[in-house]
Scaffold this motif. Structure first.
Motif, PDB file in Angstrom:
ATOM      1  N   PRO A  15      38.228  54.992  28.799  1.00 53.01           N
ATOM      2  CA  PRO A  15      37.651  54.411  27.581  1.00 53.01           C
ATOM      3  C   PRO A  15      36.400  53.593  27.897  1.00 53.01           C
ATOM      4  N   THR A  16      35.589  53.394  26.889  1.00 57.91           N
ATOM      5  CA  THR A  16      34.402  52.562  27.061  1.00 57.91           C
ATOM      6  C   THR A  16      34.810  51.100  27.204  1.00 57.91           C
ATOM      7  N   LYS A  17      33.863  50.283  27.633  1.00 53.68           N
ATOM      8  CA  LYS A  17      34.103  48.849  27.784  1.00 53.68           C
ATOM      9  C   LYS A  17      33.261  48.075  26.776  1.00 53.68           C
ATOM     10  N   ARG A  18      33.739  46.908  26.422  1.00 54.20           N
ATOM     11  CA  ARG A  18      32.963  46.047  25.535  1.00 54.20           C
ATOM     12  C   ARG A  18      31.631  45.704  26.194  1.00 54.20           C
ATOM     13  N   LYS A  19      30.620  45.486  25.381  1.00 51.22           N
ATOM     14  CA  LYS A  19      29.304  45.152  25.909  1.00 51.22           C
ATOM     15  C   LYS A  19      29.351  43.812  26.639  1.00 51.22           C
ATOM     16  N   GLN A  41      41.822  64.908  24.144  1.00 47.64           N
ATOM     17  CA  GLN A  41      41.313  65.643  25.303  1.00 47.64           C
ATOM     18  C   GLN A  41      41.992  65.195  26.596  1.00 47.64           C
ATOM     19  N   GLN A  42      42.131  63.882  26.763  1.00 51.74           N
ATOM     20  CA  GLN A  42      42.701  63.374  28.010  1.00 51.74           C
ATOM     21  C   GLN A  42      44.168  63.766  28.159  1.00 51.74           C
ATOM     22  N   SER A  43      44.926  63.725  27.080  1.00 55.83           N
ATOM     23  CA  SER A  43      46.325  64.159  27.157  1.00 55.83           C
ATOM     24  C   SER A  43      46.405  65.664  27.364  1.00 55.83           C
ATOM     25  N   PHE A  89      58.742  47.990  28.558  1.00 61.49           N
ATOM     26  CA  PHE A  89      57.529  47.270  28.161  1.00 61.49           C
ATOM     27  C   PHE A  89      56.264  48.070  28.472  1.00 61.49           C
ATOM     28  N   PRO A  90      56.051  49.187  27.793  1.00 60.11           N
ATOM     29  CA  PRO A  90      54.852  49.987  28.090  1.00 60.11           C
ATOM     30  C   PRO A  90      53.545  49.280  27.768  1.00 60.11           C
ATOM     31  N   GLU A  91      53.589  48.270  26.886  1.00 59.71           N
ATOM     32  CA  GLU A  91      52.362  47.531  26.590  1.00 59.71           C
ATOM     33  C   GLU A  91      51.921  46.682  27.780  1.00 59.71           C
ATOM     34  N   PHE A  92      52.864  46.362  28.681  1.00 54.74           N
ATOM     35  CA  PHE A  92      52.513  45.637  29.910  1.00 54.74           C
ATOM     36  C   PHE A  92      52.068  46.616  30.993  1.00 54.74           C
ATOM     37  N   THR A  93      52.896  47.617  31.253  1.00 57.96           N
ATOM     38  CA  THR A  93      52.567  48.564  32.323  1.00 57.96           C
ATOM     39  C   THR A  93      51.302  49.356  32.005  1.00 57.96           C
ATOM     40  N   GLY A  94      51.063  49.600  30.713  1.00 50.80           N
ATOM     41  CA  GLY A  94      49.860  50.330  30.327  1.00 50.80           C
ATOM     42  C   GLY A  94      48.584  49.541  30.544  1.00 50.80           C
ATOM     43  N   ARG A  95      48.737  48.248  30.853  1.00 51.59           N
ATOM     44  CA  ARG A  95      47.573  47.399  31.093  1.00 51.59           C
ATOM     45  C   ARG A  95      47.443  46.968  32.556  1.00 51.59           C
ATOM     46  N   ILE A  96      48.566  46.681  33.216  1.00 53.15           N
ATOM     47  CA  ILE A  96      48.471  46.031  34.525  1.00 53.15           C
ATOM     48  C   ILE A  96      49.114  46.810  35.669  1.00 53.15           C
ATOM     49  N   CYS A  97      49.757  47.925  35.384  1.00 53.79           N
ATOM     50  CA  CYS A  97      50.370  48.708  36.456  1.00 53.79           C
ATOM     51  C   CYS A  97      49.278  49.325  37.330  1.00 53.79           C
ATOM     52  N   GLU A 118      46.216  54.776  30.708  1.00 54.93           N
ATOM     53  CA  GLU A 118      45.555  54.545  29.421  1.00 54.93           C
ATOM     54  C   GLU A 118      46.289  55.254  28.288  1.00 54.93           C
ATOM     55  N   ILE A 119      46.760  56.456  28.543  1.00 56.67           N
ATOM     56  CA  ILE A 119      47.505  57.188  27.515  1.00 56.67           C
ATOM     57  C   ILE A 119      48.771  56.424  27.148  1.00 56.67           C
ATOM     58  N   GLU A 120      49.430  55.881  28.164  1.00 49.54           N
ATOM     59  CA  GLU A 120      50.638  55.082  27.932  1.00 49.54           C
ATOM     60  C   GLU A 120      50.338  53.882  27.037  1.00 49.54           C
ATOM     61  N   LYS A 121      49.252  53.178  27.338  1.00 53.26           N
ATOM     62  CA  LYS A 121      48.883  52.015  26.526  1.00 53.26           C
ATOM     63  C   LYS A 121      48.594  52.427  25.085  1.00 53.26           C
ATOM     64  N   HIS A 122      47.922  53.550  24.915  1.00 56.17           N
ATOM     65  CA  HIS A 122      47.602  54.002  23.564  1.00 56.17           C
ATOM     66  C   HIS A 122      48.860  54.388  22.792  1.00 56.17           C
ATOM     67  N   ILE A 123      49.826  54.998  23.467  1.00 57.51           N
ATOM     68  CA  ILE A 123      51.069  55.380  22.784  1.00 57.51           C
ATOM     69  C   ILE A 123      51.748  54.157  22.190  1.00 57.51           C
ATOM     70  N   ILE A 124      51.909  53.107  22.991  1.00 51.47           N
ATOM     71  CA  ILE A 124      52.649  51.942  22.503  1.00 51.47           C
ATOM     72  C   ILE A 124      51.860  51.179  21.449  1.00 51.47           C
ATOM     73  N   GLU A 125      50.547  51.091  21.599  1.00 48.33           N
ATOM     74  CA  GLU A 125      49.769  50.364  20.597  1.00 48.33           C
ATOM     75  C   GLU A 125      49.732  51.123  19.269  1.00 48.33           C
ATOM     76  N   ILE A 126      49.643  52.431  19.332  1.00 52.89           N
ATOM     77  CA  ILE A 126      49.702  53.230  18.104  1.00 52.89           C
ATOM     78  C   ILE A 126      51.090  53.110  17.473  1.00 52.89           C
ATOM     79  N   ALA A 127      52.127  53.063  18.315  1.00 52.06           N
ATOM     80  CA  ALA A 127      53.493  52.907  17.806  1.00 52.06           C
ATOM     81  C   ALA A 127      53.659  51.576  17.077  1.00 52.06           C
ATOM     82  N   PHE A 128      53.091  50.509  17.632  1.00 51.81           N
ATOM     83  CA  PHE A 128      53.129  49.217  16.939  1.00 51.81           C
ATOM     84  C   PHE A 128      52.334  49.295  15.635  1.00 51.81           C
ATOM     85  N   ASP A 129      51.158  49.906  15.691  1.00 55.96           N
ATOM     86  CA  ASP A 129      50.316  50.011  14.494  1.00 55.96           C
ATOM     87  C   ASP A 129      51.025  50.761  13.371  1.00 55.96           C
ATOM     88  N   LYS A 130      51.761  51.795  13.732  1.00 52.94           N
ATOM     89  CA  LYS A 130      52.414  52.645  12.735  1.00 52.94           C
ATOM     90  C   LYS A 130      53.810  52.150  12.349  1.00 52.94           C
TER      91      LYS A 130
END
Length: 220
Positions: A15-19, A41-43, A89-97, A118-130
């Motif tokens: 993913p891109t990074k903040r400026k 694409q990545q998955s 806790f995929p929201e932790f491992t998806g960030r710091i593993c 990154e895919i793992e982090k996106h799965i859990i964040e989308i799951a929280f969002d939905k």
């Protein structure tokens, strides 16, 4: 398997990074989310190997090709359920593993590995969002009480599993807030503390009791 030729068509892309001019004003996470197209694409690069070494590379035994396939098909609830079946806790491992699964990725033999973390982090964040992530209902209590000393990653995981088994769990934390290493040892640019608070709140709703400022052997 989501896209049989995906690993031939798409290359690894993070993913891109903040400026920089934004990042210097705070200490927040600086990795943006994938666009839907990039995540797809990545998955889709996952080859669904006959012998997926990523299973063994992951200390948790995450079934990675399966959730990659679900992500490619945009079956978010299925992807979340697959991921949550092995990872508290995929929201932790998806960030710091450190992502040993990516080191073990078969595609990594002659191409850049799948962006599994990154895919793992996106799965859990989308799951929280939905709204897929909800407190689990404990249907039957064992009548037994268990004390867990420390609310770092290991303590939280132990508390969660013991609670799911039906025991009444109390976590004793010597600091003023729960989280241990997650809260006090990892900087916000890697793991913002609202992510920790969100999980703690969920565990409390599931019945786990947290007692802070409780230094076992000293004041309790």
């Amino acid at each position: 398997m989501g896209k049989p030729t995906g690993f031939l068509e798409f290359t690894r892309e993070l993913p891109t990074k903040r400026k920089v001019e934004e990042r210097v004003n705070d200490h927040k996470e600086f990795i943006n989310r994938y666009t839907d197209e990039k995540l797809n694409q990545q998955s889709g690069r996952c080859m669904n190997c006959g012998v997926p070494f990523c299973h063994n590379g992951c200390p948790l035994g995450n079934v990675i090709p399966e959730f990659n396939d679900a992500v490619y098909r945009k079956e978010w609830k299925e992807a979340y359920e697959i991921l949550a079946s092995t990872n508290n806790f995929p929201e932790f491992t998806g960030r710091i593993c450190p992502a040993p699964c990516e080191t073990a990725c078969v595609l990594g033999i002659n191409q850049p590995a799948i962006t599994i973390e990154e895919i793992e982090k996106h799965i859990i964040e989308i799951a929280f969002d939905k709204g897929f992530v909800q407190p689990k209902k404990i249907n039957k209590r064992s009548g037994k009480k268990v004390a867990v000393v420390g609310s770092g990653p290991a303590g939280l995981a132990a508390a969660a599993q013991l609670n799911y088994a039906g025991h009444t769990v109390t976590v004793f934390e010597r600091d003023d807030r729960p989280g241990g290493l997650l809260r006090y040892g990892i900087p916000d640019f890697k793991l913002e503390k609202w992510v920790v608070d969100r999980r703690i709140k969920l565990m409390e709703e599931e019945g786990v009791i947290f007692k802070c400022n409780a230094n076992v052997g000293v004041n309790i």
